[in-house]
Scaffold this motif. Structure first.
Motif, PDB file in Angstrom:
ATOM      1  N   THR A  20       1.172  -1.414   0.111  1.00 57.64           N
ATOM      2  CA  THR A  20       0.169  -0.030  -0.023  1.00 57.64           C
ATOM      3  C   THR A  20       0.782   1.111   0.011  1.00 57.64           C
ATOM      4  O   THR A  20       0.313   2.470   0.031  1.00 57.64           O
ATOM      5  CB  THR A  20      -0.962  -0.034   1.232  1.00 57.64           C
ATOM      6  N   LEU A  21       2.205   1.099  -0.047  1.00 66.28           N
ATOM      7  CA  LEU A  21       3.000   2.230  -0.070  1.00 66.28           C
ATOM      8  C   LEU A  21       3.648   2.536  -1.360  1.00 66.28           C
ATOM      9  O   LEU A  21       4.162   1.776  -1.701  1.00 66.28           O
ATOM     10  CB  LEU A  21       4.371   2.306   1.064  1.00 66.28           C
ATOM     11  N   PRO A  22       3.702   3.922  -1.691  1.00 60.22           N
ATOM     12  CA  PRO A  22       4.498   4.288  -2.864  1.00 60.22           C
ATOM     13  C   PRO A  22       5.951   4.269  -2.655  1.00 60.22           C
ATOM     14  O   PRO A  22       6.496   5.008  -1.853  1.00 60.22           O
ATOM     15  CB  PRO A  22       3.940   5.829  -3.233  1.00 60.22           C
ATOM     16  N   LEU A  23       6.651   3.382  -3.562  1.00 55.24           N
ATOM     17  CA  LEU A  23       8.168   3.294  -3.326  1.00 55.24           C
ATOM     18  C   LEU A  23       8.768   4.820  -3.971  1.00 55.24           C
ATOM     19  O   LEU A  23       9.741   5.260  -3.591  1.00 55.24           O
ATOM     20  CB  LEU A  23       8.680   2.236  -3.930  1.00 55.24           C
ATOM     21  N   GLU A  24       8.216   4.983  -5.094  1.00 57.98           N
ATOM     22  CA  GLU A  24       8.711   6.042  -5.935  1.00 57.98           C
ATOM     23  C   GLU A  24       7.350   6.719  -6.688  1.00 57.98           C
ATOM     24  O   GLU A  24       6.647   6.036  -7.225  1.00 57.98           O
ATOM     25  CB  GLU A  24       9.751   5.751  -7.014  1.00 57.98           C
ATOM     26  N   VAL A  25       7.537   8.421  -6.660  1.00 59.75           N
ATOM     27  CA  VAL A  25       6.545   8.938  -7.568  1.00 59.75           C
ATOM     28  C   VAL A  25       7.186   9.742  -8.337  1.00 59.75           C
ATOM     29  O   VAL A  25       8.038  10.410  -8.150  1.00 59.75           O
ATOM     30  CB  VAL A  25       5.456   9.621  -6.704  1.00 59.75           C
ATOM     31  N   VAL A  26       6.607   9.708  -9.665  1.00 62.48           N
ATOM     32  CA  VAL A  26       7.556  10.650 -10.838  1.00 62.48           C
ATOM     33  C   VAL A  26       6.351  11.336 -11.366  1.00 62.48           C
ATOM     34  O   VAL A  26       5.265  10.904 -11.930  1.00 62.48           O
ATOM     35  CB  VAL A  26       8.342   9.564 -11.916  1.00 62.48           C
ATOM     36  N   TYR A  27       6.787  12.860 -11.584  1.00 63.43           N
ATOM     37  CA  TYR A  27       5.857  13.550 -12.303  1.00 63.43           C
ATOM     38  C   TYR A  27       6.315  13.503 -13.496  1.00 63.43           C
ATOM     39  O   TYR A  27       7.752  13.485 -13.915  1.00 63.43           O
ATOM     40  CB  TYR A  27       6.028  15.035 -11.816  1.00 63.43           C
ATOM     41  N   ASP A 224      -2.293  14.638   1.996  1.00 63.67           N
ATOM     42  CA  ASP A 224      -1.881  13.220   1.532  1.00 63.67           C
ATOM     43  C   ASP A 224      -1.739  13.617   0.241  1.00 63.67           C
ATOM     44  O   ASP A 224      -2.509  13.225  -0.587  1.00 63.67           O
ATOM     45  CB  ASP A 224      -2.683  12.013   1.932  1.00 63.67           C
ATOM     46  N   ARG A 225      -0.258  13.870  -0.092  1.00 63.49           N
ATOM     47  CA  ARG A 225      -0.054  14.312  -1.692  1.00 63.49           C
ATOM     48  C   ARG A 225      -0.469  13.089  -2.700  1.00 63.49           C
ATOM     49  O   ARG A 225      -0.740  13.297  -3.806  1.00 63.49           O
ATOM     50  CB  ARG A 225       1.203  14.771  -1.823  1.00 63.49           C
ATOM     51  N   PHE A 226      -0.361  11.772  -2.033  1.00 67.28           N
ATOM     52  CA  PHE A 226      -0.540  10.671  -3.005  1.00 67.28           C
ATOM     53  C   PHE A 226      -1.822  10.132  -2.871  1.00 67.28           C
ATOM     54  O   PHE A 226      -1.720   8.709  -3.116  1.00 67.28           O
ATOM     55  CB  PHE A 226       0.798   9.711  -2.848  1.00 67.28           C
ATOM     56  N   LEU A 227      -2.866  10.691  -2.481  1.00 71.20           N
ATOM     57  CA  LEU A 227      -4.133  10.231  -2.217  1.00 71.20           C
ATOM     58  C   LEU A 227      -4.698   9.294  -3.398  1.00 71.20           C
ATOM     59  O   LEU A 227      -5.136   8.355  -3.294  1.00 71.20           O
ATOM     60  CB  LEU A 227      -5.231  11.172  -1.551  1.00 71.20           C
ATOM     61  N   VAL A 228      -4.757   9.988  -4.599  1.00 72.67           N
ATOM     62  CA  VAL A 228      -5.322   9.667  -5.711  1.00 72.67           C
ATOM     63  C   VAL A 228      -4.599   8.175  -6.218  1.00 72.67           C
ATOM     64  O   VAL A 228      -5.012   7.368  -6.557  1.00 72.67           O
ATOM     65  CB  VAL A 228      -4.964  10.690  -6.914  1.00 72.67           C
ATOM     66  N   LEU A 229      -3.218   8.298  -6.070  1.00 70.89           N
ATOM     67  CA  LEU A 229      -2.519   7.330  -6.356  1.00 70.89           C
ATOM     68  C   LEU A 229      -2.705   5.949  -5.468  1.00 70.89           C
ATOM     69  O   LEU A 229      -2.788   4.887  -6.020  1.00 70.89           O
ATOM     70  CB  LEU A 229      -0.811   7.557  -6.423  1.00 70.89           C
ATOM     71  N   LYS A 230      -2.661   6.379  -4.303  1.00 72.76           N
ATOM     72  CA  LYS A 230      -3.120   5.254  -3.270  1.00 72.76           C
ATOM     73  C   LYS A 230      -4.492   4.667  -3.482  1.00 72.76           C
ATOM     74  O   LYS A 230      -4.660   3.378  -3.696  1.00 72.76           O
ATOM     75  CB  LYS A 230      -3.028   5.788  -2.008  1.00 72.76           C
ATOM     76  N   GLY A 231      -5.604   5.490  -4.175  1.00 69.08           N
ATOM     77  CA  GLY A 231      -6.721   4.861  -4.457  1.00 69.08           C
ATOM     78  C   GLY A 231      -6.724   4.241  -5.578  1.00 69.08           C
ATOM     79  O   GLY A 231      -7.206   3.138  -5.789  1.00 69.08           O
ATOM     80  N   LEU A 232      -5.935   4.420  -6.550  1.00 65.16           N
ATOM     81  CA  LEU A 232      -5.840   3.890  -7.934  1.00 65.16           C
ATOM     82  C   LEU A 232      -5.237   2.481  -7.416  1.00 65.16           C
ATOM     83  O   LEU A 232      -5.392   1.541  -7.949  1.00 65.16           O
ATOM     84  CB  LEU A 232      -5.045   4.610  -8.894  1.00 65.16           C
ATOM     85  N   ASN A 233      -4.093   2.518  -6.614  1.00 70.54           N
ATOM     86  CA  ASN A 233      -3.508   1.122  -6.338  1.00 70.54           C
ATOM     87  C   ASN A 233      -4.440   0.240  -5.691  1.00 70.54           C
ATOM     88  O   ASN A 233      -4.566  -0.903  -5.731  1.00 70.54           O
ATOM     89  CB  ASN A 233      -2.225   1.450  -5.318  1.00 70.54           C
ATOM     90  N   ARG A 234      -5.381   1.009  -4.842  1.00 66.68           N
ATOM     91  CA  ARG A 234      -6.293  -0.030  -3.996  1.00 66.68           C
ATOM     92  C   ARG A 234      -7.338  -0.697  -5.070  1.00 66.68           C
ATOM     93  O   ARG A 234      -7.636  -2.127  -5.059  1.00 66.68           O
ATOM     94  CB  ARG A 234      -7.169   0.825  -3.129  1.00 66.68           C
TER      95      ARG A 234
END
Ligand SMILES: Nc1ncnc2c1ncn2[C@@H]1O[C@H](COP(=O)(O)OP(=O)(O)O)[C@@H](O)[C@H]1O
Ligand SMILES: CC(C)(COP(=O)(O)O)[C@@H](O)C(=O)NCCC(=O)O
Ligand SMILES: [K+]
Length: 243
Positions: A20-27, A224-234
């Motif tokens: 559930t955790l982002p290892l790396e986020v790239v813009y 939580d800057r990565f909320l959308v990403l976490k939702g997509l991962n779920r």
């Protein structure tokens, strides 16, 4: 590992998830996805999810078509871990839905207001029973600066950086304060109104635009800057057996 691709109106976000955790986020560029091959080469990606709120360019589609793993293209038929009461699921922005899924994952039994400050500022309400009721769409920060310049005769295009006053004392500070205080008071107004209706409300704030607003509401806001990403991962994991 999961590869999560969130393509917004301003930027694309690529994220590698281990659990559930982002290892790396790239813009990345939302028109070229030029960093996609590199991030794929550096991790053992097993599956991916793509969510876009724009029509993808040929270049972006070509990058995505080269992904060497199963890809879930988020659409209105994708199974979701929350109930979607939006009346037009076929037009709902996937980023909005994903932000709700991300917030509900963290606090499944709470009423939540989710605020996403990006190209637009979006406001979503999901209740303590996991029902997404919908929400509102408002101009984002850059859109406000650009609109004041493009839709008037003489207003300059003012940048986010510069002297900040609560009430402007020249054209530059008047426009900057109008945009920044306007966003602050708008957001605070939503929080106060929703908290009045749902006293146990939690508030999530996400999106690329960070702006400090010094209100006493900070105590109930989860940034939580990565909320959308976490939702997509779920959502990707929730549909594991379907891709
Ligand atoms: N690294 C970055 N690249 C592009 N925009 C950024 C970046 N960091 C912050 N921003 C700001 O965030 C906004 C984009 O936020 P984001 O939530 O990614 O937008 P969207 O999802 O609507 O494309 C831009 O308007 C910009 O002001
Ligand atoms: C409102 C949005 C433009 C926000 O996208 P973003 O600011 O993240 O680029 C996007 O969610 C969208 O295109 N929505 C479609 C209309 C709707 O959600 O009803
Ligand atoms: K967004």
């Amino acid at each position: 590992m999961n590869l999560v691709i969130d393509i917004g109106n301003t930027t694309a976000k690529l994220a590698l998830f281990d659990g559930t955790l982002p290892l790396e986020v790239v813009y990345d560029s939302n028109s070229t996805l030029e960093h996609l091959p590199d991030i794929c080469s550096r991790y053992a990606v097993e599956k991916a999810i793509v969510a876009s709120v724009i029509d993808l360019s040929e270049c972006a589609l070509a990058q995505l078509s080269k992904l060497p793993v199963p890809v879930l293209w988020l659409n209105e038929k994708t199974l979701l871990p929350v109930e979607n009461l939006y009346e037009t699921p076929e037009t709902l922005g996937y980023d909005r839905m994903a932000a709700v899924v991300g917030a509900n994952e963290q606090f499944p039994d709470r009423d939540i207001l989710v605020i996403d400050a990006g190209t637009c500022i979006t406001y979503e309400f999901v209740d303590a029973s996991g029902r997404y009721h919908g929400g509102n769409i408002s101009p984002g920060m850059q859109m406000r600066f650009k609109a004041l310049h493009q839709l008037t005769g003489r207003l300059p295009l003012v940048s986010r950086e510069g002297r900040e006053l609560p009430m402007g004392r020249d054209t530059d500070t008047a426009i900057r304060a109008g945009v920044l205080k306007g966003m602050e008071y708008e957001i605070s107004g939503y929080i106060v109104a929703m908290k009045h209706k749902y006293p146990e409300l939690l508030v999530f704030l996400t999106g690329g635009d960070d702006f400090s607003f010094d209100t006493n509401l900070k105590s109930i806001i989860f940034a939580d800057r990565f909320l959308v990403l976490k939702g997509l991962n779920r959502i990707l994991n929730y549909n594991n057996d379907k891709i």
